[in-house]
Design a protein around this motif. Structure first.
Motif, short mmCIF file in Angstrom:
data_model
loop_
_atom_site.label_atom_id
_atom_site.label_comp_id
_atom_site.label_asym_id
_atom_site.label_seq_id
_atom_site.Cartn_x
_atom_site.Cartn_y
_atom_site.Cartn_z
N SER A 106 28.84 -53.56 25.20
CA SER A 106 27.75 -53.36 26.16
C SER A 106 27.47 -51.89 26.42
O SER A 106 26.55 -51.55 27.15
N SER A 107 28.28 -50.99 25.83
CA SER A 107 28.17 -49.57 26.20
C SER A 107 28.89 -48.72 25.16
O SER A 107 29.73 -49.21 24.41
N ARG A 144 31.85 -57.68 29.73
CA ARG A 144 31.66 -58.48 30.95
C ARG A 144 30.18 -58.58 31.33
O ARG A 144 29.73 -59.60 31.82
N ARG A 145 29.40 -57.51 31.12
CA ARG A 145 28.03 -57.48 31.65
C ARG A 145 27.03 -58.08 30.66
O ARG A 145 26.62 -57.44 29.69
N ASN A 154 37.52 -53.14 20.60
CA ASN A 154 37.04 -51.82 21.05
C ASN A 154 37.11 -51.64 22.56
O ASN A 154 37.30 -50.54 23.04
N TYR A 199 47.29 -44.02 29.47
CA TYR A 199 46.34 -44.21 28.37
C TYR A 199 47.01 -43.86 27.04
O TYR A 199 46.91 -44.61 26.06
N SER A 226 30.12 -41.27 26.07
CA SER A 226 30.05 -42.71 26.39
C SER A 226 30.14 -42.84 27.91
O SER A 226 30.10 -41.84 28.62
N1 LIG Z 1 34.71 -41.98 24.57
C1 LIG Z 1 35.79 -41.38 24.14
O1 LIG Z 1 35.93 -40.16 24.27
C2 LIG Z 1 36.86 -42.18 23.43
C3 LIG Z 1 37.79 -41.50 22.64
C4 LIG Z 1 38.78 -42.23 21.99
C5 LIG Z 1 38.84 -43.60 22.12
N2 LIG Z 1 37.92 -44.23 22.89
C6 LIG Z 1 38.05 -45.69 23.02
O2 LIG Z 1 36.81 -46.28 22.68
C7 LIG Z 1 36.72 -47.57 23.29
C8 LIG Z 1 35.34 -47.76 23.87
O3 LIG Z 1 35.16 -46.85 24.92
P1 LIG Z 1 33.82 -46.03 25.17
O4 LIG Z 1 34.16 -44.61 25.10
O5 LIG Z 1 32.71 -46.55 24.36
O6 LIG Z 1 33.61 -46.34 26.74
P2 LIG Z 1 32.55 -47.25 27.54
O7 LIG Z 1 31.18 -46.78 27.29
O8 LIG Z 1 33.06 -47.25 28.94
O9 LIG Z 1 32.75 -48.70 26.91
C9 LIG Z 1 33.84 -49.51 27.28
C10 LIG Z 1 33.48 -50.95 26.95
O10 LIG Z 1 34.60 -51.78 27.28
C11 LIG Z 1 34.12 -52.91 28.02
N3 LIG Z 1 35.16 -53.42 28.90
C12 LIG Z 1 35.89 -52.75 29.81
N4 LIG Z 1 36.71 -53.58 30.47
C13 LIG Z 1 36.50 -54.82 29.96
C14 LIG Z 1 37.03 -56.11 30.24
N5 LIG Z 1 37.93 -56.30 31.20
N6 LIG Z 1 36.57 -57.16 29.53
C15 LIG Z 1 35.64 -56.98 28.57
N7 LIG Z 1 35.09 -55.80 28.27
C16 LIG Z 1 35.52 -54.72 28.95
C17 LIG Z 1 32.91 -52.37 28.78
O11 LIG Z 1 31.97 -53.40 29.07
P3 LIG Z 1 31.74 -54.12 30.50
O12 LIG Z 1 31.89 -53.08 31.55
O13 LIG Z 1 30.37 -54.69 30.39
O14 LIG Z 1 32.80 -55.18 30.55
C18 LIG Z 1 32.29 -51.45 27.74
O15 LIG Z 1 31.45 -52.19 26.88
C19 LIG Z 1 37.88 -47.63 24.31
O16 LIG Z 1 38.92 -48.41 23.76
C20 LIG Z 1 38.32 -46.18 24.42
O17 LIG Z 1 39.67 -46.07 24.78
C21 LIG Z 1 36.92 -43.56 23.55
#
Ligand SMILES: NC(=O)c1ccc[n+]([C@@H]2O[C@H](COP(=O)([O-])OP(=O)(O)OC[C@H]3O[C@@H](n4cnc5c(N)ncnc54)[C@H](OP(=O)(O)O)[C@@H]3O)[C@@H](O)[C@H]2O)c1
Length: 320
Positions: A55-56, A78-79, A134, A199, A234
């Motif tokens: 979703s994001s 979730r959303r 993810n 984390y 993100s």
């Molecule tokens: N951005 C970075 O700098 C970075 C770097 C390294 C790794 N990562 C990893 O990349 C992955 C994605 O993160 P992002 O950076 O894209 O952040 P984000 O934009 O916050 O996306 C996180 C996603 O996880 C979902 N989510 C969170 N809790 C959930 C739950 N209880 N059930 C189902 N879905 C859930 C959220 O959707 P809803 O809120 O709609 O549920 C959202 O779609 C994560 O594992 C993060 O650790 C990110």
């Protein structure tokens, strides 16, 4: 020129080329090679790919990359309204029909819903080719001030929910004799990232659990890919844990911060998936260099990171 001199010149030339490649890259050298000369993401056309956290952020943009490649998609988070928005955008690329994308809202913390969710996907598509674990949450916290409950909740969402969903999907892949499990780890899964202890622990756990699975699955035609991005734009900081139980960071990433674009990260993730790479590092320097140093010269890497790690991370978070 004798044979030994020729070999020496060749070795120096190879080393210089590798160093030049490393200076100008935003990912590890294997992934850089795969992007230029490996399989295109087109090999994934018509594969059934389930993306959690769609979703994001990275999950959303990965959905766009895979939709362009012609994958049939299951979008989970979730959303629901955000997932519908992502679906609409995926359909706008023109490679997919409405029935090729299933919006499957799910709170991954509701572990008892994992099995029915898998059954719903199988009823619709008969198979799952790729599962992309993810979804996740990040953290900003000092180690010594972090409540144990925060550590627990971090493990629930970033590790146990991933294990649980994978344990439901894997038997379906084994029945078909093929499949691909992809996990969103982080450079924090490779290196101790200061001021994000829970984390870092959770992402290291993902690496360990799935490195073991990769060995067990090799002879059974199931691949495991761990994706390790550095900082990427993100909404991750909006939902981040802090040190205190129940507290959410709720911070927006600012334009101008030293982060990779979401599109670029998603593109590299898609290349890694298409080429079934075991592990990839996706980051700009100096973080990428830090990961290389830690991996190949761990004594020097740890010596350096102990001295500059907290300062570098604090300055990065202040946007300097
Ligand atoms: N951005 C970075 O700098 C970075 C770097 C390294 C790794 N990562 C990893 O990349 C992955 C994605 O993160 P992002 O950076 O894209 O952040 P984000 O934009 O916050 O996306 C996180 C996603 O996880 C979902 N989510 C969170 N809790 C959930 C739950 N209880 N059930 C189902 N879905 C859930 C959220 O959707 P809803 O809120 O709609 O549920 C959202 O779609 C994560 O594992 C993060 O650790 C990110």
């Amino acid at each position: 020129m004798d044979f030994c001199t020729a070999i020496e010149i060749l070795a120096v030339a190879v080393a210089v080329i590798q160093i030049l490649r490393l200076i100008f890259t935003d990912c590890d050298l294997q992934l850089q090679w795969a992007e230029k000369f490996g399989q295109s993401t087109g090999v994934l056309a018509r594969k059934v790919v389930w993306i959690t956290g769609a979703s994001s952020g990275i999950g959303e943009y990965l959905a766009y990359e895979l939709a362009k490649a012609g994958c049939r998609l299951i979008l989970t988070a979730r959303r629901e309204e955000e997932l519908q928005r992502v679906k609409k955008q995926c359909l706008s690329f023109g490679s997919l029909l409405d029935e090729d994308i299933l919006v499957l809202p799910l709170d991954l913390l509701q572990f008892d819903r994992h099995r029915p969710a898998v059954e719903e996907v199988i009823a619709r598509y008969k198979q799952i080719d790729v599962l992309v674990n993810n979804a996740g949450r990040s953290q900003r916290a000092a180690w010594e001030k972090t409540d144990l409950q925060v550590d627990r909740e971090m493990l629930e969402i970033n590790v146990l929910s991933v294990l649980s969903l994978t344990k439901q999907v894997l038997p379906r892949m084994l029945d078909r004799g093929q499949g691909h499990i992809v996990n969103m780890s982080s450079v924090a899964g490779k290196v101790g990232a200061p001021l994000s202890g829970s984390y870092t622990g959770a992402k290291h756990a993902i690496q360990g659990w799935f490195n073991a699975l990769r060995m067990e699955m090799y002879s059974r035609n199931i691949s495991v890919t761990n994706l390790c991005p550095g900082p990427v734009f993100s909404n991750l900081l909006k939902g981040s844990f802090t040190e205190k139980t129940g507290e959410v960071l709720d911070v927006e990433m600012k334009e101008g911060e030293k982060r990779m674009s979401t599109e670029r990260c998603a593109r590299l993730c898609a290349v890694a998936i298409a080429n079934r790479l075991d592990e990839v590092w996706i980051s700009q320097h100096p973080i990428l260099l830090g990961v290389y140093l830690s991996q190949y010269m761990p004594t020097i890497g740890t010596w350096l990171l102990k001295r500059v790690g907290v300062k570098v991370v604090s300055r990065f978070r202040e946007g300097k």
